[in-house]
Write an enzyme that holds these catalytic residues in place. Structure first.
Site, PDB file in Angstrom:
ATOM      1  N   LYS A  22      16.263  71.728  34.774  1.00 45.97           N
ATOM      2  CA  LYS A  22      16.293  71.253  36.159  1.00 45.97           C
ATOM      3  C   LYS A  22      16.135  69.743  36.212  1.00 45.97           C
ATOM      4  O   LYS A  22      16.887  69.048  36.908  1.00 45.97           O
ATOM      5  CB  LYS A  22      15.173  71.910  36.959  1.00 45.97           C
ATOM      6  N   ASN A  23      15.150  69.225  35.476  1.00 40.18           N
ATOM      7  CA  ASN A  23      14.822  67.807  35.563  1.00 40.18           C
ATOM      8  C   ASN A  23      15.837  66.917  34.865  1.00 40.18           C
ATOM      9  O   ASN A  23      15.699  65.689  34.895  1.00 40.18           O
ATOM     10  CB  ASN A  23      13.422  67.551  35.004  1.00 40.18           C
ATOM     11  N   ARG A  94      12.961  65.310  45.826  1.00 37.74           N
ATOM     12  CA  ARG A  94      12.724  64.006  45.206  1.00 37.74           C
ATOM     13  C   ARG A  94      13.940  63.523  44.418  1.00 37.74           C
ATOM     14  O   ARG A  94      14.217  62.324  44.354  1.00 37.74           O
ATOM     15  CB  ARG A  94      11.510  64.111  44.279  1.00 37.74           C
ATOM     16  N   CYS A 118       8.058  68.418  46.168  1.00 36.17           N
ATOM     17  CA  CYS A 118       6.776  69.116  46.177  1.00 36.17           C
ATOM     18  C   CYS A 118       5.651  68.215  46.672  1.00 36.17           C
ATOM     19  O   CYS A 118       5.639  67.010  46.419  1.00 36.17           O
ATOM     20  CB  CYS A 118       6.432  69.598  44.768  1.00 36.17           C
ATOM     21  N   ARG A 123       4.175  59.448  45.311  1.00 39.09           N
ATOM     22  CA  ARG A 123       5.184  59.074  44.322  1.00 39.09           C
ATOM     23  C   ARG A 123       5.997  57.914  44.902  1.00 39.09           C
ATOM     24  O   ARG A 123       7.084  58.094  45.433  1.00 39.09           O
ATOM     25  CB  ARG A 123       6.082  60.275  43.982  1.00 39.09           C
ATOM     26  N   ASP A 126       8.262  51.917  44.655  1.00 40.17           N
ATOM     27  CA  ASP A 126       8.108  50.494  44.348  1.00 40.17           C
ATOM     28  C   ASP A 126       8.778  50.110  43.032  1.00 40.17           C
ATOM     29  O   ASP A 126       9.426  49.056  42.931  1.00 40.17           O
ATOM     30  CB  ASP A 126       6.620  50.113  44.260  1.00 40.17           C
ATOM     31  N   ASP A 306       3.944  69.109  34.519  1.00 39.46           N
ATOM     32  CA  ASP A 306       4.649  70.263  35.092  1.00 39.46           C
ATOM     33  C   ASP A 306       4.238  71.592  34.463  1.00 39.46           C
ATOM     34  O   ASP A 306       4.718  72.643  34.888  1.00 39.46           O
ATOM     35  CB  ASP A 306       6.165  70.075  34.938  1.00 39.46           C
ATOM     36  N   VAL A 328      -1.307  62.208  36.092  1.00 37.95           N
ATOM     37  CA  VAL A 328       0.022  61.796  36.547  1.00 37.95           C
ATOM     38  C   VAL A 328       0.125  61.832  38.068  1.00 37.95           C
ATOM     39  O   VAL A 328       0.546  60.867  38.704  1.00 37.95           O
ATOM     40  CB  VAL A 328       1.115  62.673  35.902  1.00 37.95           C
ATOM     41  N   ARG A 398      13.150  76.715  43.621  1.00 42.60           N
ATOM     42  CA  ARG A 398      13.653  75.355  43.455  1.00 42.60           C
ATOM     43  C   ARG A 398      13.872  75.039  41.970  1.00 42.60           C
ATOM     44  O   ARG A 398      14.696  74.182  41.626  1.00 42.60           O
ATOM     45  CB  ARG A 398      12.675  74.330  44.030  1.00 42.60           C
TER      46      ARG A 398
END
Length: 417
Positions: A22-23, A94, A118, A123, A126, A306, A328, A398
């Site tokens: 997914k990522n 995101r 989520c 997050r 910047d 995760d 994180v 998701r």
């Protein structure tokens, strides 16, 4: 609204095949806009986040064909594409932020609604905007709309204050089509970053250093189409390995890269599970009660944020006291209140959870707070005595394709209602 009904207490046995990551897939979809020809992605998971990224592509003018059975996605963005993404769907995940870098590189301007995803904490963007500015873009964030514009993009030396995956991906895309050389220091090292850079290189990008703290990118005039296979999903694979352990089962997760899961495998072994690795699979065997371990999440190659949610129910049943410290994201323990309904002895202390193991959990009616928190509740229900309901599973879907079917194939009693 859909939900799972799960009868717990059944050891999982057999094998589960992982999906594409997914990522990785969501960012590759955005990066396809950089190609002057058609792009084909293989091993793309048919999950909600991917489908939303595809909808965004279609809304801005790209032609997309997704064969969900074959997990093959073709993207043709040779025609006109709008650089403005103001559809509310962009604010739901995101990953839509990746369109910023892709469209800035391609169109020299873009605007997009501030992305969602989520509820796991702050997050900020910047790092992204600071990097865009260094490469020559004007940026603004007003009234929930992120805007960038550049008459010219020029390579620069950039240092990221934090090894953000999203910022690394966005700045790499812009640098790929900028004039001159860009060096980005303190970049993310995740396997998904390596996959992303390999994809761009197949399209003609000149990138060195993927998988290290330093990327060197020489800008090129254009990128061409290609075919690319998405890497296996280490988070999905890790989730199912934990499922095998928490149920006292014997489970093999196939089509996975064991090295990508080394921090998890070490902790599972430390807890008492037996791990066997091969080239593209990992087997786990857990007999008897596991032991407490301590975990601290870190950017890759540390323990992945995760996967810490999924470890909480496993450690809730382990002998002794465990501590998980989250470094994180600051809001990643939302599933704890639901686990307490099942009899878990867990308390939150700042950015840590202290888990006193109990001998058993009992079934309960549960609500998924987010993607990985929802997965942790499914794992707890698989190990609990009696029946559980896990609601709000749109969060789970998701990131996990047909989770109930994969678990059912390994002996779990789970239904999607």
């Amino acid at each position: 609204m859909s939900y799972y009904i799960i009868e717990g207490g059944i050891p999982l046995k057999g094998s589960i095949h992982t999906q594409g990551a997914k990522n990785s897939a969501v960012h590759l979809i955005a990066a396809s806009l950089l190609a002057k020809d058609e792009v084909t992605l293989e091993n793309v998971p048919a999950i909600a986040d991917v489908l939303k990224m595809i909808k965004i592509l279609e809304k801005i003018g790209a032609k997309v064909a997704f064969d969900q059975q074959k997990h093959s996605l073709s993207i043709d963005s040779r025609g006109p594409v709008s650089p403005h993404i103001i559809d509310p769907i962009a604010s739901e995940l995101r990953a839509s932020l990746s369109f910023l870098g892709a469209l800035l590189a391609r169109e020299r301007e873009t605007s997009i609604l501030f992305p969602g995803g989520c509820n796991i904490g702050s997050r900020p963007v910047d790092f992204h905007l600071k990097g865009f500015s260094a490469l020559g873009a004007e940026t603004s964030l007003e009234h929930g709309l992120i805007q960038t514009k550049a008459a010219r993009l020029t390579g620069k030396r950039i240092y990221l204050d934090y090894p953000s995956v999203g910022a690394t991906i966005n700045l790499t895309m812009v640098a790929t089509l900028a004039k001159g050389e860009t060096i980005i220091e303190n970049v993310a090292e995740e396997p998904e970053i390596v996959d992303f850079c390999n994809f761009l290189k197949k399209m003609g990008a000149k990138i060195k250093g993927a998988g290290t703290k330093r990327l060197c990118i020489k800008g090129v005039p254009y990128l061409h189409g290609t075919k690319h296979r998405v890497i296996p999903d280490r988070i999905e694979g890790g989730t199912y390995l934990i499922a095998g352990a928490i149920t006292g089962g014997e489970l093999t997760v196939k089509e996975i890269v064991p090295q990508h899961l080394e921090p998890l495998l070490v902790k599972l072994q430390e807890a008492g599970a037996q791990i066997t690795q091969a080239k593209d699979r990992v087997s786990i065997k857990a007999k008897g009660r596991l032991k407490a371990v301590n975990i601290k999440t870190m950017p890759y190659p540390g323990f992945p944020t995760d996967l810490q949610n999924q470890m909480i129910p496993l450690l809730a049943l382990a002998e002794g006291t465990s501590v998980i410290t989250e470094t994180v994201f600051e809001n990643r323990f939302l599933s704890v209140s639901e686990l307490r309904k099942m009899g878990a002895n867990i308390r939150i202390e700042g950015q840590s959870v202290v888990i006193q193991g109990v001998e058993s959990l009992t079934g309960a009616k549960l609500a998924s707070p987010n993607l990985r928190g929802g997965a942790s509740l499914v794992l707890a229900a698989l190990a609990a005595n009696g029946s559980s309901e896990v609601h709000d599973i749109e969060h789970v879907e998701r990131g996990y394709e047909k989770m109930e079917e994969k678990l059912r194939g390994s002996g779990a009693k789970i239904r999607r209602i």
